[in-house]
Design a protein around this motif. Sequence first.
Motif: not given
Length: 461
Positions: A426-440
């Motif tokens: 997700a980070r590679t694809e700059k999908n920050w929303k999904r990246s933050d969801e997984i982080r949480d």
Amino acid sequence: MKVYNTLTRKKEEFKPINDKEVRIYSCGPTVYNFAHIGNLRTYIFMDMLRRVLEYNGYALKHAMNITDVGHLVSDEDDGEDKMLKGAREQKKTPWEIAEYYTGVFMKDIKALNIEVPEIVPKATEHISEMLDFVNGLVDKGFGYETSDGIYFDIQKFQSYGKLSKANLEEQIAGARVEVNEEKRHPADFALWKKAPKEHIMQWPSPWGMGYPGWHIECSAMGRKYLGDVFDIHTGGVDHIPVHHENEIAQSEALLEKPAVNYWMHGEFMMVNNGKMSKSLGNTYTIEDLKKKGFDPLAFRYMCLNAHYRNKLNFTWEVMQSVQVAYDRFVEGALAHKDGEETVEAAVINEFLNDFEEAINDDLNIPKALGIAWNAVRYGRKSRQIYELLNKMNKIFGFDFSRKSSEEKEPEISQEVQKLIEERQQARTEKNWKRSDEIRDELKARGIVVEDTASGPKVKYI
């Protein structure tokens, strides 16, 4: 020390038969399938009792049976043997089933840091003792023969129902009369069952080939290893109306005196405020906890936060919170390990006295844990506090040997690893929303991912 006696429905001062040794019998697992977390809560309660008694200086002679024959599906006298049902479904012999699931059970209780009782007898290795017991009951007129087995005549035992407080009229109303019309009373229970030729597990007896009833197993093995009269019998509340009621009847009928002084029972575990059931798919196991990244000792911590006589509700959301709380408790205790500040003896003694008062008040472990938390949060970092917490931990059974979260390499489950990889994608694809969801989601599991030049670094919080 006070304990709640189910037989009298009140707390009583615990007075052992022998001042130095306490004799205990605990109903063990029927090893036809995996033990679920509700079963295991009962063994955590058993462990708390052991630890409090040991803390008070008693030696223990504790027997916990392994039921590998005779436990019928209904817990009463109809249906097939659970071992045979498991063998048929899993296409193995009953002995293979028993060996496998006994091993899994022992592994589970080790993961939960439950002390193994001194004696762990298997039902199939005590058939002769059971037959002696049944013969004795028949000779005394309490046992009678039907076409399918030997049954206990509850009408001849005047105090039947004294544990569950049920009366014979209620037993008649609730019994399945059609199961065996030869029985003198609908609630009479099997001491020994006659086996058809095709039955896999059977032994010779005065009444032909057969196998023992479930209830007779515990009475016979308890008597063999603990004597005619022993101190404490434990189990789950589900054992009260049938299994333990029948144990009392057959043991007292044979011995002509009570066999147990204190009956203690652990309450049910609920799931999402409902019943735990295979049909609902919520009979979770220790392996299920591990697959979701949870420490089995965090589940132990959850159980210790509720009194053993209160229901406890399990949800995955609660488990996430519990994991964080458990980690913080252990980290807080370890923070005192190298503390150099001095704490007054009066403070230590007050903590210890309050703790001991709690554990000796019918195993009030939740209160004791609250007192330990107050010690963890004490303002000065002190080796004295750490030593105090170590003493308290003889009861709790947590892991104080682990490294701090900064040093420790977390054990990453496949599920968590997939989430980490998905976050990287997700980070590679700059999908920050999904990246933050997984982080949480990872944070809720007590895991933080730090992004470094060499890739993601994982650590506990």
